[in-house]
Design a protein around this motif. Sequence first.
Motif, mmCIF file in Angstrom:
data_model
loop_
_atom_site.group_PDB
_atom_site.id
_atom_site.type_symbol
_atom_site.label_atom_id
_atom_site.label_comp_id
_atom_site.label_asym_id
_atom_site.label_seq_id
_atom_site.Cartn_x
_atom_site.Cartn_y
_atom_site.Cartn_z
ATOM 1 N N GLY A 278 8.620 32.238 71.378
ATOM 2 C CA GLY A 278 9.349 33.394 70.875
ATOM 3 C C GLY A 278 8.481 34.211 69.932
ATOM 4 N N CYS A 279 9.090 35.159 69.257
ATOM 5 C CA CYS A 279 8.347 36.059 68.375
ATOM 6 C C CYS A 279 8.565 35.695 66.909
ATOM 7 C CB CYS A 279 8.773 37.509 68.602
ATOM 8 S SG CYS A 279 7.932 38.677 67.510
ATOM 9 N N PRO A 280 7.487 35.407 66.173
ATOM 10 C CA PRO A 280 7.619 35.087 64.745
ATOM 11 C C PRO A 280 8.156 36.245 63.902
ATOM 12 C CG PRO A 280 5.515 34.316 65.597
ATOM 13 C CD PRO A 280 6.108 35.189 66.654
ATOM 14 N N PHE A 281 8.117 37.462 64.450
ATOM 15 C CA PHE A 281 8.624 38.639 63.732
ATOM 16 C C PHE A 281 10.065 38.971 64.128
ATOM 17 C CE2 PHE A 281 4.598 41.196 62.349
ATOM 18 C CZ PHE A 281 4.077 40.060 61.759
ATOM 19 N N LYS A 282 10.774 38.046 64.757
ATOM 20 C CA LYS A 282 12.090 38.365 65.312
ATOM 21 C C LYS A 282 13.106 38.758 64.242
ATOM 22 C CE LYS A 282 13.571 33.503 65.585
ATOM 23 N NZ LYS A 282 14.611 33.555 64.548
ATOM 24 N N ASP A 283 12.939 38.296 63.012
ATOM 25 C CA ASP A 283 13.883 38.624 61.931
ATOM 26 C C ASP A 283 13.382 39.773 61.053
ATOM 27 O OD1 ASP A 283 15.722 36.664 62.686
ATOM 28 O OD2 ASP A 283 14.655 35.119 61.551
ATOM 29 N N TYR A 284 12.399 40.494 61.549
ATOM 30 C CA TYR A 284 11.753 41.556 60.761
ATOM 31 C C TYR A 284 12.773 42.532 60.170
ATOM 32 C CZ TYR A 284 7.826 44.678 59.646
ATOM 33 O OH TYR A 284 6.879 45.433 59.006
ATOM 34 N N LYS A 285 13.666 43.011 61.005
ATOM 35 C CA LYS A 285 14.634 44.021 60.563
ATOM 36 C C LYS A 285 15.571 43.467 59.509
ATOM 37 C CE LYS A 285 17.863 47.474 62.363
ATOM 38 N NZ LYS A 285 18.515 48.021 63.588
ATOM 39 N N ASN A 286 16.023 42.237 59.671
ATOM 40 C CA ASN A 286 16.928 41.628 58.694
ATOM 41 C C ASN A 286 16.237 41.371 57.365
ATOM 42 O OD1 ASN A 286 19.041 41.576 60.561
ATOM 43 N ND2 ASN A 286 18.460 39.563 61.334
ATOM 44 N N ILE A 287 14.952 40.986 57.439
ATOM 45 C CA ILE A 287 14.194 40.717 56.214
ATOM 46 C C ILE A 287 14.075 41.977 55.371
ATOM 47 C CG2 ILE A 287 11.896 40.119 55.333
ATOM 48 C CD1 ILE A 287 11.609 38.254 57.765
ATOM 49 N N LYS A 288 13.905 43.125 56.012
ATOM 50 C CA LYS A 288 13.699 44.384 55.301
ATOM 51 C C LYS A 288 14.790 44.655 54.269
ATOM 52 C CE LYS A 288 12.516 48.016 57.780
ATOM 53 N NZ LYS A 288 11.165 48.361 57.320
ATOM 54 N N GLU A 289 16.018 44.352 54.636
ATOM 55 C CA GLU A 289 17.147 44.770 53.809
ATOM 56 C C GLU A 289 17.400 43.876 52.597
ATOM 57 O OE1 GLU A 289 18.321 47.688 54.434
ATOM 58 O OE2 GLU A 289 17.026 47.772 56.197
ATOM 59 N N LYS A 290 16.768 42.713 52.556
ATOM 60 C CA LYS A 290 17.094 41.778 51.469
ATOM 61 C C LYS A 290 15.920 41.475 50.553
ATOM 62 C CE LYS A 290 16.383 37.693 54.418
ATOM 63 N NZ LYS A 290 17.012 36.488 54.993
ATOM 64 N N GLN A 291 14.823 42.234 50.683
ATOM 65 C CA GLN A 291 13.673 41.976 49.823
ATOM 66 C C GLN A 291 13.963 42.404 48.375
ATOM 67 O OE1 GLN A 291 11.242 40.201 50.710
ATOM 68 N NE2 GLN A 291 10.022 40.985 52.399
ATOM 69 N N PRO A 292 13.699 41.535 47.404
ATOM 70 C CA PRO A 292 13.915 41.892 45.993
ATOM 71 C C PRO A 292 12.712 42.634 45.402
ATOM 72 C CG PRO A 292 13.242 39.607 46.144
ATOM 73 C CD PRO A 292 13.304 40.123 47.567
ATOM 74 N N PHE A 293 12.212 43.616 46.141
ATOM 75 C CA PHE A 293 10.974 44.278 45.738
ATOM 76 C C PHE A 293 11.176 45.146 44.499
ATOM 77 C CE2 PHE A 293 7.431 47.369 46.326
ATOM 78 C CZ PHE A 293 6.385 46.462 46.282
ATOM 79 N N ALA A 294 12.379 45.659 44.307
ATOM 80 C CA ALA A 294 12.648 46.479 43.120
ATOM 81 C C ALA A 294 12.406 45.681 41.841
ATOM 82 C CB ALA A 294 14.084 47.000 43.161
ATOM 83 N N GLN A 295 12.764 44.401 41.862
ATOM 84 C CA GLN A 295 12.533 43.546 40.688
ATOM 85 C C GLN A 295 11.038 43.365 40.434
ATOM 86 O OE1 GLN A 295 14.716 39.842 41.158
ATOM 87 N NE2 GLN A 295 16.398 40.899 42.196
ATOM 88 N N VAL A 296 10.270 43.251 41.509
ATOM 89 C CA VAL A 296 8.831 43.077 41.381
ATOM 90 C C VAL A 296 8.198 44.326 40.769
ATOM 91 C CG1 VAL A 296 6.678 42.728 42.657
ATOM 92 C CG2 VAL A 296 8.738 41.450 43.295
ATOM 93 N N ILE A 297 8.573 45.499 41.242
ATOM 94 C CA ILE A 297 8.049 46.749 40.717
ATOM 95 C C ILE A 297 8.416 46.918 39.251
ATOM 96 C CG2 ILE A 297 8.251 49.266 40.865
ATOM 97 C CD1 ILE A 297 6.458 48.039 42.970
ATOM 98 N N LEU A 298 9.647 46.563 38.919
ATOM 99 C CA LEU A 298 10.088 46.648 37.523
ATOM 100 C C LEU A 298 9.252 45.736 36.646
ATOM 101 C CD1 LEU A 298 12.189 47.846 35.578
ATOM 102 C CD2 LEU A 298 13.662 45.866 36.095
ATOM 103 N N GLY A 299 8.933 44.555 37.159
ATOM 104 C CA GLY A 299 8.110 43.626 36.395
ATOM 105 C C GLY A 299 6.698 44.141 36.203
ATOM 106 N N LEU A 300 6.125 44.762 37.229
ATOM 107 C CA LEU A 300 4.777 45.308 37.115
ATOM 108 C C LEU A 300 4.737 46.487 36.147
ATOM 109 C CD1 LEU A 300 3.527 45.269 40.831
ATOM 110 C CD2 LEU A 300 2.768 43.803 38.964
ATOM 111 N N SER A 301 5.789 47.271 36.140
ATOM 112 C CA SER A 301 5.840 48.441 35.254
ATOM 113 C C SER A 301 5.868 48.033 33.792
ATOM 114 C CB SER A 301 7.058 49.295 35.587
ATOM 115 O OG SER A 301 7.021 49.748 36.914
ATOM 116 N N SER A 302 6.342 46.824 33.531
ATOM 117 C CA SER A 302 6.455 46.377 32.132
ATOM 118 C C SER A 302 5.175 45.723 31.628
ATOM 119 C CB SER A 302 7.625 45.405 32.001
ATOM 120 O OG SER A 302 7.392 44.228 32.758
#
Length: 303
Positions: A278-302
Amino acid sequence: MPQSRDRYALNIDNKIVDITHPTKTIWSKKNILKLDYLKYLIELSDFMLPYLKDRTLTVIRYPNGIDKESFYQKNCPDYAPNYVETHLDQDIDYIICSNLATLIWLGNHNSIEFHVPFNTIYTNKPSEIVFDLDPPSRNHFHLALEAAFLIKDIFDKLELESLIKTSGNKGLQVYIPLPENTFNYNETRQFTEFIAQYLINKEPNLFTVERLKKNRKDRLYIDYLQHSEGKTIIAPYSLRGNEEALVATPLFWDEINASLSPEKFTMEYILTRIKTKGCPFKDYKNIKEKQPFAQVILGLSSL
């Protein structure tokens, strides 16, 4: 149906795609014909097209096979059929490959490498972050493995879900899918630069961000600058113009180990692999919506 030995007309979703010189040799070392390549594109289309859809396309074409001269193509040629969609951006009329007919039409014109930007035509914000881990040669592939291990550990601690693929040549590429139209390139650049500098500080003898090859001294190049507006990356499941017919192949993280070899992932192998693993990227679309990247950016900004 075939019209002659050198010309076919395929009906793909009511779009007529001309296939010319199907027995032309594309990879001479492996005796791979154009027809073999087109069959690959058809079988892998469901897995390739999601990463080409709605993105401006740059292809590398090899009109007389990968042993001969190649050229980059961005502008859609005048002879393209009317089902080939385009998008005008900075005076370049890019091809948009969102359907099988266009994919096969491109394959028929010996478009071997498919390179795409990080954003779709509907936004100027990236749809993913990609770290390109580029060792000096295949003999240094272990450096890409080492970098991947370290990056995965960082991302796990940040609770970021990441995916990985081969480059189709000598390196690895680590993806962080992002929610659409949310983060800008300045924010993602802040993150990619931070990760790159962290790796260099940890292992300065193994990794570098030095752009001049002569100054890298057998270190792996972490190309964080590649992740920016207008830059491109090889698309998942695209072939590469090397003699082995290697594929930019999505991997499972548990495949990242000392026994991994980039030479394994040939066109022939991928046709079998996709059916069994199968394809290891099969959940790509679902992963996009739940990434906590905003928290990471906030941490870098501080910092």
